[in-house]
Design a protein around this motif. Structure first.
Motif, mmCIF file in Angstrom:
data_model
loop_
_atom_site.group_PDB
_atom_site.id
_atom_site.type_symbol
_atom_site.label_atom_id
_atom_site.label_comp_id
_atom_site.label_asym_id
_atom_site.label_seq_id
_atom_site.Cartn_x
_atom_site.Cartn_y
_atom_site.Cartn_z
ATOM 1 N N VAL A 121 -8.190 9.079 13.824
ATOM 2 C CA VAL A 121 -8.076 8.926 12.422
ATOM 3 C C VAL A 121 -6.748 9.571 11.785
ATOM 4 O O VAL A 121 -6.808 10.899 12.299
ATOM 5 C CB VAL A 121 -9.457 9.423 11.831
ATOM 6 C CG1 VAL A 121 -9.611 9.080 10.112
ATOM 7 C CG2 VAL A 121 -10.631 8.884 12.580
ATOM 8 N N SER A 122 -6.101 9.146 10.993
ATOM 9 C CA SER A 122 -4.965 9.695 10.386
ATOM 10 C C SER A 122 -5.143 10.058 9.178
ATOM 11 O O SER A 122 -6.169 9.681 8.438
ATOM 12 C CB SER A 122 -3.804 8.881 10.485
ATOM 13 O OG SER A 122 -3.306 8.263 11.827
ATOM 14 N N MET A 123 -4.401 10.764 8.368
ATOM 15 C CA MET A 123 -4.570 11.349 6.957
ATOM 16 C C MET A 123 -4.559 10.118 5.922
ATOM 17 O O MET A 123 -3.686 9.001 6.294
ATOM 18 C CB MET A 123 -3.282 12.118 6.574
ATOM 19 C CG MET A 123 -3.603 13.486 7.084
ATOM 20 S SD MET A 123 -4.816 14.270 6.573
ATOM 21 C CE MET A 123 -4.333 16.198 7.107
ATOM 22 N N PRO A 124 -5.289 10.108 4.941
ATOM 23 C CA PRO A 124 -5.410 8.844 4.105
ATOM 24 C C PRO A 124 -4.285 8.694 3.410
ATOM 25 O O PRO A 124 -3.594 9.914 2.967
ATOM 26 C CB PRO A 124 -6.739 9.420 3.177
ATOM 27 C CG PRO A 124 -6.820 10.928 3.228
ATOM 28 C CD PRO A 124 -6.170 11.066 4.674
ATOM 29 N N SER A 125 -4.210 7.731 2.859
ATOM 30 C CA SER A 125 -3.149 7.388 1.768
ATOM 31 C C SER A 125 -3.509 6.598 0.697
ATOM 32 O O SER A 125 -4.702 6.047 0.811
ATOM 33 C CB SER A 125 -1.884 6.322 2.594
ATOM 34 O OG SER A 125 -2.393 5.180 3.079
ATOM 35 N N LEU A 126 -2.882 6.731 -0.415
ATOM 36 C CA LEU A 126 -3.415 6.170 -1.669
ATOM 37 C C LEU A 126 -3.074 4.758 -1.703
ATOM 38 O O LEU A 126 -1.458 4.368 -1.683
ATOM 39 C CB LEU A 126 -3.151 7.007 -3.133
ATOM 40 C CG LEU A 126 -3.938 6.609 -3.983
ATOM 41 C CD1 LEU A 126 -5.263 6.833 -4.158
ATOM 42 C CD2 LEU A 126 -3.075 7.594 -5.267
ATOM 43 N N VAL A 127 -3.567 3.785 -2.085
ATOM 44 C CA VAL A 127 -2.944 2.479 -2.184
ATOM 45 C C VAL A 127 -3.293 1.916 -3.691
ATOM 46 O O VAL A 127 -4.376 2.011 -4.227
ATOM 47 C CB VAL A 127 -3.818 1.421 -1.248
ATOM 48 C CG1 VAL A 127 -3.433 -0.106 -1.425
ATOM 49 C CG2 VAL A 127 -3.774 1.767 0.322
ATOM 50 N N SER A 128 -2.068 1.638 -4.184
ATOM 51 C CA SER A 128 -2.128 1.054 -5.567
ATOM 52 C C SER A 128 -2.291 -0.624 -5.723
ATOM 53 O O SER A 128 -1.430 -1.353 -5.041
ATOM 54 C CB SER A 128 -1.003 1.405 -6.235
ATOM 55 O OG SER A 128 -0.879 1.072 -7.647
ATOM 56 N N ASP A 129 -3.107 -1.018 -6.255
ATOM 57 C CA ASP A 129 -3.305 -2.440 -6.361
ATOM 58 C C ASP A 129 -3.076 -3.032 -7.889
ATOM 59 O O ASP A 129 -4.160 -2.803 -8.696
ATOM 60 C CB ASP A 129 -4.625 -2.844 -5.958
ATOM 61 C CG ASP A 129 -4.985 -4.499 -5.902
ATOM 62 O OD1 ASP A 129 -4.158 -5.139 -5.605
ATOM 63 O OD2 ASP A 129 -6.117 -4.894 -5.886
ATOM 64 N N GLU A 130 -1.749 -3.613 -8.039
ATOM 65 C CA GLU A 130 -1.552 -3.981 -9.324
ATOM 66 C C GLU A 130 -1.783 -5.517 -9.672
ATOM 67 O O GLU A 130 -1.102 -6.182 -8.701
ATOM 68 C CB GLU A 130 -0.086 -3.658 -9.551
ATOM 69 C CG GLU A 130 0.451 -2.118 -9.389
ATOM 70 C CD GLU A 130 1.606 -2.029 -10.038
ATOM 71 O OE1 GLU A 130 2.096 -2.865 -10.423
ATOM 72 O OE2 GLU A 130 2.090 -0.734 -9.778
ATOM 73 N N ASN A 131 -2.713 -5.619 -10.401
ATOM 74 C CA ASN A 131 -2.916 -7.217 -10.540
ATOM 75 C C ASN A 131 -2.401 -7.427 -12.053
ATOM 76 O O ASN A 131 -2.886 -7.088 -13.008
ATOM 77 C CB ASN A 131 -4.446 -7.322 -10.486
ATOM 78 C CG ASN A 131 -4.807 -8.827 -10.388
ATOM 79 O OD1 ASN A 131 -3.961 -9.868 -10.863
ATOM 80 N ND2 ASN A 131 -6.225 -9.148 -10.331
ATOM 81 N N ASP A 132 -1.316 -8.212 -12.100
ATOM 82 C CA ASP A 132 -0.464 -8.809 -13.299
ATOM 83 C C ASP A 132 -1.165 -9.608 -13.781
ATOM 84 O O ASP A 132 -0.832 -10.059 -15.001
ATOM 85 C CB ASP A 132 0.898 -8.845 -13.020
ATOM 86 C CG ASP A 132 1.481 -7.746 -12.540
ATOM 87 O OD1 ASP A 132 2.551 -7.658 -11.672
ATOM 88 O OD2 ASP A 132 1.242 -6.554 -12.847
ATOM 89 N N ASP A 133 -2.217 -10.614 -13.206
ATOM 90 C CA ASP A 133 -2.937 -11.881 -13.479
ATOM 91 C C ASP A 133 -4.035 -11.703 -14.512
ATOM 92 O O ASP A 133 -4.618 -12.568 -14.812
ATOM 93 C CB ASP A 133 -2.963 -12.835 -12.649
ATOM 94 C CG ASP A 133 -1.558 -13.225 -11.742
ATOM 95 O OD1 ASP A 133 -0.610 -13.060 -12.575
ATOM 96 O OD2 ASP A 133 -1.641 -13.284 -10.621
ATOM 97 N N ASP A 134 -4.552 -10.419 -14.479
ATOM 98 C CA ASP A 134 -5.980 -10.190 -15.199
ATOM 99 C C ASP A 134 -5.777 -10.089 -16.670
ATOM 100 O O ASP A 134 -6.791 -10.425 -17.202
ATOM 101 C CB ASP A 134 -6.564 -8.949 -14.398
ATOM 102 C CG ASP A 134 -5.895 -7.780 -14.777
ATOM 103 O OD1 ASP A 134 -4.950 -7.724 -15.451
ATOM 104 O OD2 ASP A 134 -6.430 -6.734 -14.060
ATOM 105 N N GLY A 135 -4.454 -9.809 -16.987
ATOM 106 C CA GLY A 135 -4.456 -10.027 -18.383
ATOM 107 C C GLY A 135 -4.881 -8.719 -19.135
ATOM 108 O O GLY A 135 -5.021 -8.482 -20.502
ATOM 109 N N ASP A 136 -5.595 -7.914 -18.486
ATOM 110 C CA ASP A 136 -6.014 -6.548 -19.011
ATOM 111 C C ASP A 136 -4.806 -5.200 -19.026
ATOM 112 O O ASP A 136 -4.997 -4.715 -17.804
ATOM 113 C CB ASP A 136 -7.126 -6.222 -18.420
ATOM 114 C CG ASP A 136 -8.047 -4.976 -19.212
ATOM 115 O OD1 ASP A 136 -7.335 -4.502 -20.229
ATOM 116 O OD2 ASP A 136 -9.182 -4.800 -19.172
ATOM 117 N N ASP A 137 -4.220 -5.111 -19.916
ATOM 118 C CA ASP A 137 -3.177 -4.094 -19.635
ATOM 119 C C ASP A 137 -3.657 -2.758 -19.974
ATOM 120 O O ASP A 137 -2.973 -1.772 -19.647
ATOM 121 C CB ASP A 137 -1.983 -4.208 -20.477
ATOM 122 C CG ASP A 137 -1.286 -5.681 -20.330
ATOM 123 O OD1 ASP A 137 -0.612 -6.123 -21.349
ATOM 124 O OD2 ASP A 137 -1.392 -6.098 -19.024
#
Length: 250
Positions: A121-137
């Motif tokens: 098991v390796s150190m965790p990383s932070l994943v950013s999920d950018e959804n530009d289609d949801d229309g909620d800025d």
């Protein structure tokens, strides 16, 4: 008596006229040599003052750094996100945990029906999920942590399957699967990597996920590992701070 005194005075005058210049020259040489050995007292005073000021500045800087490190250490110690023992794992957690301070990986091991299972098991990383289609800025991108896993299932013969996985909260994703033969060279291992896992038949992929779940690599296991590894990040940071402080104090 007067004649003798006149002779002495002439001899003295002759001595002075012959050797007087040399005596003055010798005196000048001696004086110049003594000056060379004893330079102006102003220059050493200025040099010593400059070195003293530099030493004071360096000492002040190091003391300031130690105070900041102490503050960071105290903050880390007061955090609840440090200690997490193997005993706190869920009751269904079947692995032994090998966690060495200062190492970036944790190793899980267990034996199952004649197989030896190892999970790195390796150190965790932070994943950013950018959804530009949801229309909620207003909400912005969603973030979640993931931890890389390498699962190796080895038979008694030494033949093994190696799974490269990524564990997310409540989900495990297999990225690659390869077969390892005992004594394989690096070239042989690369040749046995097999097809892209995503290209496999859906039923075959589900079967491999079930294969891992039966051996203990499942969502409840990886959820605990997420918590464990996040706390390991803080423990390793605390250890690093203490090592830096030890260096600064020597």
């Amino acid at each position: 008596m007067a004649l003798a005194w006149c002779v002495v005075r002439r001899s003295a005058s002759k001595f002075a006229s012959v050797y007087g210049g040399r005596v003055r020259s010798l005196s000048a040489v001696v004086n110049r040599a003594s000056l060379a050995r004893n330079p102006s007292p102003v220059r050493p005073f200025v040099s010593r003052g400059f070195n003293y000021s530099t030493a004071i500045d360096r000492m002040s800087s190091e003391q300031s750094l130690i105070r900041v490190i102490d503050s960071e250490i105290n903050s880390a110690l007061q955090s609840d996100n440090i200690d997490l023992d193997e005993e706190m794992a869920p009751g269904s957690f079947p692995f032994r945990i090998e966690d060495n301070p200062g190492h970036q990986n944790v190793t899980l091991t267990r034996d199952y029906n004649g197989e030896h299972i190892k999970v790195v098991v390796s150190m965790p990383s932070l994943v950013s999920d950018e959804n530009d289609d949801d229309g909620d800025d207003d909400e912005g991108p969603s973030n979640e942590s993931s931890i890389p896993l390498v699962v190796t299932v080895t038979k008694k013969s030494g033949l093994s399957l190696e799974f490269s996985c990524m564990a997310f909260p409540d989900e495990i994703a297999i990225d690659a699967l390869s077969v390892k033969h005992p004594g394989d060279s690096l070239e042989d291992q690369m040749a046995n990597e097999g097809p892209d896992f995503e290209d496999l038949d859906e039923n075959l992929k589900k079967t491999f996920y079930k294969f891992l779940e039966i051996r203990g690599v499942k969502a409840s296991t990886t959820n605990f590992l997420h918590e464990y590894m996040m706390r390991k990040v803080n423990r390793e940071y605390l250890l690093w701070l203490k090592n830096v402080k030890e260096f600064m104090e020597e």
